[in-house]
Motif scaffolding. Structure first.
Motif, mmCIF file in Angstrom:
data_model
loop_
_atom_site.group_PDB
_atom_site.id
_atom_site.type_symbol
_atom_site.label_atom_id
_atom_site.label_comp_id
_atom_site.label_asym_id
_atom_site.label_seq_id
_atom_site.Cartn_x
_atom_site.Cartn_y
_atom_site.Cartn_z
ATOM 1 N N TYR A 1 0.887 -1.269 0.015
ATOM 2 C CA TYR A 1 -0.036 -0.088 0.040
ATOM 3 C C TYR A 1 0.814 1.240 0.174
ATOM 4 N N ILE B 1 -1.559 7.897 -2.370
ATOM 5 C CA ILE B 1 -1.161 8.844 -3.170
ATOM 6 C C ILE B 1 -1.933 10.051 -3.188
ATOM 7 N N GLU C 1 -3.007 3.468 -3.200
ATOM 8 C CA GLU C 1 -2.789 2.632 -4.063
ATOM 9 C C GLU C 1 -2.174 1.156 -3.656
ATOM 10 N N TYR C 2 -3.034 0.008 -4.151
ATOM 11 C CA TYR C 2 -2.565 -1.202 -3.614
ATOM 12 C C TYR C 2 -1.996 -2.055 -4.811
ATOM 13 N N ARG C 3 -0.880 -2.638 -4.726
ATOM 14 C CA ARG C 3 -0.452 -3.580 -5.751
ATOM 15 C C ARG C 3 0.101 -4.753 -5.169
ATOM 16 N N HIS D 1 -4.240 -4.381 -8.782
ATOM 17 C CA HIS D 1 -3.931 -3.161 -8.750
ATOM 18 C C HIS D 1 -5.226 -2.356 -8.621
ATOM 19 N N THR D 2 -5.260 -1.666 -7.500
ATOM 20 C CA THR D 2 -6.716 -1.200 -6.811
ATOM 21 C C THR D 2 -6.120 0.314 -6.269
ATOM 22 N N VAL D 3 -7.272 1.229 -6.210
ATOM 23 C CA VAL D 3 -7.179 2.299 -5.562
ATOM 24 C C VAL D 3 -8.398 2.329 -4.675
#
Length: 118
Positions: free
Chosen positions: A13, A16, A26-28, A90-92
């Motif tokens: 995390y 942003i 943002e999460y990746r 990939h999320t926000v």
């Protein structure tokens, strides 16, 4: 609420954007990645990739599969997650800093685990 996701999972995390009303994360991750338990306030989740995840919290777990480009409501909750798919996640998250009108965030009523369409 559980530990801040950015503190609990700093490699997954990142903040942003933030102001006094919202925080945007943002999460990746990649297949097989897991998060440690953490908490989210009421949030809107926007998926930038399709993914499959197992969310665990409140003594239960659910598997979710969400397509790219979806927007989902995420009621305040504590959980951990695991990428059980074969694609990157990939999320926000747009986290709300204000409690819902007329509701006590500490009333002890458990909320549903995972995202919902409403």
């Amino acid at each position: 609420m559980g530990q801040d996701p950015v503190v609990a999972n700093p490699s997954l995390y990142r903040v942003i954007f933030e102001n006094d009303r919202v925080r945007v994360l943002e999460y990746r991750d990649v297949p097989g990645d897991k998060t440690v338990p953490h908490g989210h306030p009421d949030s809107v989740m926007v998926t930038l990739s399709s993914f499959r995840r197992r969310l665990s919290g409140q003594g239960e777990h659910i598997d979710v599969e969400i397509p790219a480009g979806a927007a989902r409501w995420l009621a305040a909750q504590d959980h951990s997650g695991e990428n059980i798919g074969d694609t990157e996640t990939h999320t926000v998250f747009i986290e709300l800093k204000e409690p819902p009108p007329g509701k006590n965030p500490d009333d002890g009523v458990p909320l549903p685990l995972g995202p919902s369409g409403s």
